[in-house]
Design a protein around this motif. Structure first.
Motif, mmCIF file in Angstrom:
data_model
loop_
_atom_site.group_PDB
_atom_site.id
_atom_site.type_symbol
_atom_site.label_atom_id
_atom_site.label_comp_id
_atom_site.label_asym_id
_atom_site.label_seq_id
_atom_site.Cartn_x
_atom_site.Cartn_y
_atom_site.Cartn_z
ATOM 1 N N THR A 1 2.489 -4.825 3.108
ATOM 2 C CA THR A 1 1.075 -5.187 2.950
ATOM 3 C C THR A 1 0.279 -4.020 2.397
ATOM 4 O O THR A 1 0.646 -2.861 2.607
ATOM 5 C CB THR A 1 0.470 -5.630 4.303
ATOM 6 N N ASN A 2 -0.830 -4.351 1.739
ATOM 7 C CA ASN A 2 -1.770 -3.326 1.282
ATOM 8 C C ASN A 2 -3.121 -3.522 1.966
ATOM 9 O O ASN A 2 -4.095 -2.851 1.654
ATOM 10 C CB ASN A 2 -1.907 -3.405 -0.253
ATOM 11 N N ASP A 3 -3.183 -4.482 2.906
ATOM 12 C CA ASP A 3 -4.423 -4.843 3.587
ATOM 13 C C ASP A 3 -4.707 -3.851 4.718
ATOM 14 O O ASP A 3 -3.850 -3.625 5.585
ATOM 15 C CB ASP A 3 -4.271 -6.271 4.140
ATOM 16 N N GLU B 1 -4.316 -5.151 8.357
ATOM 17 C CA GLU B 1 -2.895 -5.303 8.689
ATOM 18 C C GLU B 1 -2.241 -3.942 8.936
ATOM 19 O O GLU B 1 -1.455 -3.772 9.875
ATOM 20 C CB GLU B 1 -2.176 -6.011 7.527
#
Ligand SMILES: NC(=O)CC[C@H](N)C(=O)O
Length: 344
Positions: free
Chosen positions: A331-333, A336
């Motif tokens: 993920t790059n969020d 998250e």
């Protein structure tokens, strides 16, 4: 009589657990010129078969075989080394004729490799990392006993499901928590929250279990990871400038671990550059380089919610680099990523 004793020893051999030793180098495979050379020597010299032959007692606790994966000093470990080693461990733990894995490793980055494997190997079989602080050629060398302990720990069913372990100086520490605290002395490896157990005369004694997600309960799987992103670490100190942060971003770092002072604090002249880098998509992760283990909380010292920065909580900067590297494959969020930093 001879035939009977042969059969007895053969069946004893077959009944023992099978442990594979993956050798990567370090001081445990080091050699110095004199017995007095406890600190001046060359790491990564002795091949795995010679290490095994040097501890005949290993045969009493397991059927042991060795593989030379690398022969390097661990400060030269790269993300590619982590991938190669992780994939080999993953393949071996899937084999029904492998009960446990021991990895001999230089001590400088042993804590990073241990944490990496703890995050990405989907198995409850014991995986035990081991090194030494003195080469085998030195007086009171610690490698023999450390290796014996590591093999005995990896051979034991009671070591299953506890995540990747580090066996050094009679202690069994979690690969997540443990860190090299001093660069001489055999008791160099400590966890800020204490060891999980002890190993004495080849028997494990357990005192606590890891609370963080690992191995079989991890959402990460080495078999699904083909490359690892660049994550850099920049050090906080008095009179600091933003040079290192900008240089890391220019090299393509997807996240920068701020190895901060105290509670991951950030010097006022550095804050604008870190805000700008976050605006460009680089994750800023505040950790602490305090010696006994940091404890960085969100929005303490800096307004992380406002800046969309992350905190590494109790992970030291080098372990925060490992977790960020692995997490960014999924993920790059930022929300998250922060969840992952709380859970692992
Ligand atoms: N004690 C050690 O293993 C240190 C040797 C070397 N620097 C390494 O990490 O491989």
């Amino acid at each position: 009589m001879l035939v009977v004793s042969c059969i007895t020893s053969l069946s004893a051999f077959a009944a023992q657990p099978n442990v594979v030793i993956l050798a990567t180098g370090g001081t445990i495979a080091g050699a110095g010129a004199e017995a007095t050379n406890s600190a001046t020597y060359q790491a990564a010299k002795v091949p795995v078969d010679k290490l095994i032959a040097g501890v005949p007692e290993l045969a009493k606790v397991a059927n042991v075989r060795g593989e030379q994966v690398f022969q390097i000093a661990s400060e030269s470990f790269t993300n590619e080394h982590l991938l190669t080693l992780g994939k080999r461990v993953s393949a071996l733990v899937k084999q029904s004729d492998v009960d446990g894995i021991v990895i001999t490793h230089g001590t400088d980055t042993l804590e990073e490799t241990a944490y990496f494997l703890n995050l990405v190997i989907k198995s409850d079989k014991p995986i035990v990392l081991v090194g030494s602080m003195r080469p085998g050629t030195a007086m009171s060398a610690d490698g023999m006993l450390n290796l014996y302990n590591a093999v005995a720990a990896a051979a034991a069913t009671d070591a299953r499901g506890k995540g990747v372990l580090v066996a050094m100086n009679d202690e069994l520490n979690s690969g997540r928590d443990v860190s090299k605290m001093i660069n001489i002395q055999t008791g160099a490896f400590k966890s800020p929250w204490g060891p999980l157990g002890m190993i004495v005369e080849g028997k494990n004694y357990w005192f606590r279990l890891p609370a963080k997600r690992h191995t079989v309960n991890s959402e990460f799987d080495i078999d699904k990871i083909s490359s690892l992103p660049l994550v850099g670490v920049a050090y906080g100190h008095g009179n600091v400038a933003d040079t290192a942060y900008k240089a890391l971003a220019a090299k393509g770092a997807k996240a920068i671990i701020h190895a901060g002072t105290g509670n991951g604090s950030v010097a006022a002249p550095v804050v604008p550059a870190l805000r700008e880098l976050r605006g460009q998509g680089v994750h800023i992760i505040r950790s602490s380089h305090v010696n006994a283990g940091g404890f960085v909380l969100r929005n303490a010292e800096q307004p992380d919610d406002k800046y969309d920065w992350l905190v590494a909580h109790d992970l030291n900067p080098q372990k925060a680099r490992i977790l960020a590297t692995v997490a960014l494959t999924a993920t790059n969020d930022s929300k998250e990523l922060q969840r992952i930093f709380w859970e692992y």
